[in-house]
Design a protein around this motif. Sequence first.
Motif, PDB file in Angstrom:
ATOM      1  N   ALA A  17      11.346 -46.119   4.030  1.00 46.68           N
ATOM      2  CA  ALA A  17      10.543 -47.127   3.332  1.00 46.68           C
ATOM      3  C   ALA A  17       9.979 -48.171   4.292  1.00 46.68           C
ATOM      4  CB  ALA A  17      11.384 -47.795   2.249  1.00 46.68           C
ATOM      5  N   LYS A  18      10.676 -48.425   5.385  1.00 50.94           N
ATOM      6  CA  LYS A  18      10.224 -49.415   6.366  1.00 50.94           C
ATOM      7  C   LYS A  18       9.121 -48.871   7.272  1.00 50.94           C
ATOM      8  CE  LYS A  18      12.089 -52.453   9.987  1.00 50.94           C
ATOM      9  NZ  LYS A  18      13.322 -52.833  10.748  1.00 50.94           N
ATOM     10  N   GLY A  19       8.943 -47.548   7.273  1.00 54.25           N
ATOM     11  CA  GLY A  19       7.977 -46.917   8.173  1.00 54.25           C
ATOM     12  C   GLY A  19       8.600 -46.385   9.435  1.00 54.25           C
ATOM     13  N   GLU A  20       9.920 -46.505   9.560  1.00 53.22           N
ATOM     14  CA  GLU A  20      10.618 -45.902  10.695  1.00 53.22           C
ATOM     15  C   GLU A  20      10.737 -44.394  10.450  1.00 53.22           C
ATOM     16  OE1 GLU A  20      13.812 -49.447  11.664  1.00 53.22           O
ATOM     17  OE2 GLU A  20      14.115 -48.142   9.929  1.00 53.22           O
ATOM     18  N   ILE A  21      10.830 -43.649  11.539  1.00 56.05           N
ATOM     19  CA  ILE A  21      10.926 -42.195  11.435  1.00 56.05           C
ATOM     20  C   ILE A  21      12.320 -41.762  11.863  1.00 56.05           C
ATOM     21  CG2 ILE A  21       9.957 -39.995  12.175  1.00 56.05           C
ATOM     22  CD1 ILE A  21       7.329 -41.519  12.723  1.00 56.05           C
ATOM     23  N   GLU A  22      12.984 -41.055  11.007  1.00 59.02           N
ATOM     24  CA  GLU A  22      14.367 -40.655  11.235  1.00 59.02           C
ATOM     25  C   GLU A  22      14.436 -39.253  11.840  1.00 59.02           C
ATOM     26  OE1 GLU A  22      15.795 -41.096   7.261  1.00 59.02           O
ATOM     27  OE2 GLU A  22      15.921 -43.298   7.398  1.00 59.02           O
ATOM     28  N   GLY A  23      15.562 -38.983  12.495  1.00 65.63           N
ATOM     29  CA  GLY A  23      15.814 -37.641  13.008  1.00 65.63           C
ATOM     30  C   GLY A  23      15.107 -37.313  14.305  1.00 65.63           C
ATOM     31  N   ILE A  24      14.738 -38.348  15.089  1.00 71.37           N
ATOM     32  CA  ILE A  24      14.044 -38.109  16.361  1.00 71.37           C
ATOM     33  C   ILE A  24      15.059 -38.059  17.488  1.00 71.37           C
ATOM     34  CG2 ILE A  24      12.293 -38.927  17.964  1.00 71.37           C
ATOM     35  CD1 ILE A  24      11.134 -40.619  15.687  1.00 71.37           C
ATOM     36  N   CYS A  25      15.043 -36.987  18.250  1.00 68.29           N
ATOM     37  CA  CYS A  25      15.880 -36.885  19.441  1.00 68.29           C
ATOM     38  C   CYS A  25      15.438 -37.927  20.462  1.00 68.29           C
ATOM     39  CB  CYS A  25      15.766 -35.486  20.035  1.00 68.29           C
ATOM     40  SG  CYS A  25      16.676 -35.237  21.574  1.00 68.29           S
ATOM     41  N   VAL A  26      16.400 -38.598  21.085  1.00 71.82           N
ATOM     42  CA  VAL A  26      16.083 -39.589  22.110  1.00 71.82           C
ATOM     43  C   VAL A  26      15.563 -38.886  23.364  1.00 71.82           C
ATOM     44  CG1 VAL A  26      17.817 -41.185  21.210  1.00 71.82           C
ATOM     45  CG2 VAL A  26      18.437 -39.576  23.039  1.00 71.82           C
ATOM     46  N   GLY A  27      15.163 -39.674  24.358  1.00 70.88           N
ATOM     47  CA  GLY A  27      14.677 -39.115  25.612  1.00 70.88           C
ATOM     48  C   GLY A  27      15.676 -38.132  26.205  1.00 70.88           C
ATOM     49  N   THR A  28      15.160 -37.054  26.731  1.00 73.08           N
ATOM     50  CA  THR A  28      16.026 -35.936  27.124  1.00 73.08           C
ATOM     51  C   THR A  28      15.621 -35.385  28.476  1.00 73.08           C
ATOM     52  OG1 THR A  28      16.449 -35.335  24.827  1.00 73.08           O
ATOM     53  CG2 THR A  28      16.786 -33.613  26.452  1.00 73.08           C
TER      54      THR A  28
END
Length: 430
Positions: free
Chosen positions: A365-376
């Motif tokens: 709802a805030k516009g954040e995107i979930e489930g993103i792998c961090v830098g790798t």
Amino acid sequence: MLHALAVNYDNPYRAMDATEVKAVLDRVFAYLDASTPAQLVSKTNGTPIARLDKADPDAVLKPGDFRLTSYEWGVTYAGMLAAGAATGDARYTDYTVRRHRLLAELTRLYLPAVKADPANAQAPIKSFLNPHALDDAGALCMSFLKAENLGVGVDYSQMVDVCGSFVTQKEYRLKDGTLARGGPDGKGGVKMRPLPDTLWLDDMFMGVPTIALMGKHTGNAKHYDDAVNQVLQFSKRMFNPKLGIYMHGYVEGMKDHPEMHWARANGWAIMAMVEVLEVLPKSHKGYQAVEAQLRAHARGLASFQDKDGLWHQLIDRPDSYLETSASAIYAYALARAVNRGYLDKEMYGPMINLAWNAVAGKVNAKGEIEGICVGTGMAFDPAFYYYRPVSVRAAHGYGPVLLAGAEVIEMNRRYRFGLNDSGFMYQGQR
């Protein structure tokens, strides 16, 4: 009539209309616009700096959730431009224009000092003005050249000179010209990135689209030749034709290579190919080879899509977690390929809509995107990839979501998808 019973899909089993897609993009936009200020402040006391007339070592960019000069934000700038074009909402385009204009002004003010004393000069965007890797320059340069091609009213000349020359002339390469990491360290040794003469699949995107765009920018066909060679040389070493997907890393001189098919790196690869084809003249001798490689990769990716629309962190290992940024990149690149006629709309349109619906469900709802792998980084074992954390602060997913939404809007405007004999499929031109 049992075949007509209601089915409880985890994600919508239909095509979103443009209004629904834009509602998702609007949430992302509102969050990013608020959390990535285009403003200078004093490093000493944090007070705003309204205007700079000369380089000031005390001036810094106001901190936000994300950096304005990261490679991830190069993708985000391109995504904002695409969203503006697809939706007609000027706020998206203005997001990129305002930040590009600030970066151009900072380049004008600080570049002379950074050139004169690269080691000691202070600048709010020093990593860009004195790049040391493709990550510092390539994706940002792509966004500048894309904006310039759209007629955006920013003077990109100095910035393109910095980043374009780095990507095309200064980044380390193998003997055959392939972009690589792990070159000389400047002290008589060799950088361990993670080993000497290492190819990262990520660099197909970090460098190759910019090389192709520099062909258009300069009119020099050698850049088109270079871009095609990069795609084919990376693919020769790293593409598994049986699986239809790429390994993440390759070390020149090793007899065997760890085949870790990391999802986001495969996203960077297919995205690189659609971006190259966007500017490569169709008459170029390598055009058909790049298009064929794109189709081979698309077929491979299609075979590994999860039942609910996303792809796994390690593509061919379904016990690894489902990852959002790679899935968004695939949705964008495949939809662009359908819209340009490289791929069949009948086959790929349904899976693209399935992917987009799943990605859209990861935007909170805030516009954040979930489930993103961090830098790798690159690793030789599966545990590294399985256990990489996910975070809404991982910048890698925001640009791809904007790009995917924009391209899905275009695809679904052009083609009609819906239920046919209870299955979701292509139903004709609009």
